[in-house]
Scaffold this active site. Structure first.
Site, PDB file in Angstrom:
ATOM      1  N   THR A  52      89.504  46.798  36.890  1.00 40.28           N
ATOM      2  CA  THR A  52      88.662  47.579  35.984  1.00 40.28           C
ATOM      3  C   THR A  52      88.197  48.890  36.619  1.00 40.28           C
ATOM      4  OG1 THR A  52      86.732  46.325  36.771  1.00 40.28           O
ATOM      5  CG2 THR A  52      87.826  45.535  34.757  1.00 40.28           C
ATOM      6  N   GLY A  63      87.679  52.534  37.162  1.00 41.51           N
ATOM      7  CA  GLY A  63      87.762  53.728  36.329  1.00 41.51           C
ATOM      8  C   GLY A  63      87.531  53.508  34.850  1.00 41.51           C
ATOM      9  N   THR A  64      87.028  52.346  34.462  1.00 39.53           N
ATOM     10  CA  THR A  64      86.843  52.089  33.026  1.00 39.53           C
ATOM     11  C   THR A  64      85.816  53.042  32.410  1.00 39.53           C
ATOM     12  OG1 THR A  64      85.289  50.329  33.619  1.00 39.53           O
ATOM     13  CG2 THR A  64      87.537  49.666  33.082  1.00 39.53           C
ATOM     14  N   GLY A  65      84.728  53.305  33.128  1.00 34.63           N
ATOM     15  CA  GLY A  65      83.713  54.196  32.588  1.00 34.63           C
ATOM     16  C   GLY A  65      84.216  55.616  32.408  1.00 34.63           C
ATOM     17  N   CYS A  66      84.945  56.103  33.396  1.00 38.44           N
ATOM     18  CA  CYS A  66      85.535  57.449  33.310  1.00 38.44           C
ATOM     19  C   CYS A  66      86.497  57.529  32.128  1.00 38.44           C
ATOM     20  CB  CYS A  66      86.298  57.778  34.592  1.00 38.44           C
ATOM     21  SG  CYS A  66      85.350  57.646  36.114  1.00 38.44           S
ATOM     22  N   LYS A 114      76.567  50.723  27.576  1.00 36.11           N
ATOM     23  CA  LYS A 114      77.645  49.744  27.749  1.00 36.11           C
ATOM     24  C   LYS A 114      77.085  48.427  28.264  1.00 36.11           C
ATOM     25  CE  LYS A 114      79.479  52.838  30.351  1.00 36.11           C
ATOM     26  NZ  LYS A 114      80.327  53.658  31.247  1.00 36.11           N
TER      27      LYS A 114
END
Length: 269
Positions: free
Chosen positions: A204, A206-209, A173
């Site tokens: 933003t 928790g975007t990765g989760c 990412k």
């Protein structure tokens, strides 16, 4: 209905971890199940404390799910200690799920270290080789390969190095680099860029989760790896565009925006 299992930490603020994963599973049309590896006391501003779950209970949770319910995909998030990594890896080797999405969670949005330094080598040796796809951000990738990433060429080189650790594919990412937040997928044969636009919001958390869980959900439903990433990228972009201004720090993404919109329910904050 297809199913997906998240193995991760719990976020009391509801924006990341297990809570975000289950919301993402539901929004992407699969039945979600969970194995909690740690309980965190956190909100939009900070992680106040972390309590690791006993590894025997982590193992029992995994076995309880697999022994009873078909698991079409697994998403892995927070694994804080070497013992936890080994416990989860051993259980997954026993059950051999078809799809494993590894999000190598290392540091919270507020800067709290969620993966202990001594667990990094265990993650590289025991967990990454099991992954269908791993989804690090730039800082996480830099830790795993031991060098800095500044350019798109660096991203391509990093993907190759990360895949050499054993994962079948890598989605790197690019949001931490300057310019457009473009992500790079490498499957060992081809590179695929997924373009994005910088969205001006601080919400933003928790975007990765959420992204990794959406990838797992789409893999569970039978989509190809490329299409699973493409669909998940679209989903997280919409969720960030309509993120929620909750709390005094980094608010959460809006996991159910499109579902609410289709149902005619106003859900803006």
């Amino acid at each position: 209905m297809k199913t997906a299992l998240t193995i991760a930490g719990s976020d009391s603020g509801g924006g990341a971890g297990i809570q975000a994963d289950l919301k993402s599973f539901a929004a992407n049309g699969v039945y979600g199940m969970s194995v909690i590896t740690a309980v965190t006391a956190q909100n939009t501003q900070e992680v106040r404390s972390v309590q690791d779950i006993d590894n025997e209970i982590i193992r029992d949770q995994i076995e309880a799910v697999f022994d009873d319910i078909p698991v079409d995909a697994v998403k892995i998030g927070m694994l804080s200690s070497p013992a936890t990594v080994e416990t989860v890896a051993d259980a997954l080797k026993k059950y051999l799920p078809k799809h494993i999405v590894l999000d190598p969670v290392m540091v919270s949005k507020g800067g709290h270290h969620l993966l202990r330094q001594e667990a990094i080598q265990s993650l590289k040796e025991k967990m990454i080789p099991l992954a269908t796809i791993m989804t690090p951000n730039i800082p996480e990738a830099e830790v795993l390969i031991g060098s800095e990433i500044f350019t798109t060429d660096d991203m391509m080189s990093a993907c190759k190095q990360l895949r050499e650790l054993g994962a079948k594919a890598v989605l790197l990412k690019g949001g931490h680099l300057a310019g457009a937040p473009n992500d790079l997928l490498y499957d060992g044969e081809s590179y695929h860029w997924f373009s994005g636009e910088r969205i001006q919001t601080k919400n933003t958390h928790g975007t990765g989760c959420t992204l990794s869980s959406a990838i797992a959900a789409n893999l569970a439903k039978g989509h190809t790896l490329y299409d699973s990433v493409k669909l998940a990228k679209h989903y997280i972009t919409i969720a960030i565009e309509h993120s929620l201004s909750l709390g005094h720090g980094h608010g959460p993404t809006n996991h159910f925006y499109e579902l609410y919109r289709k149902a005619g329910v106003k859900n803006e904050l």
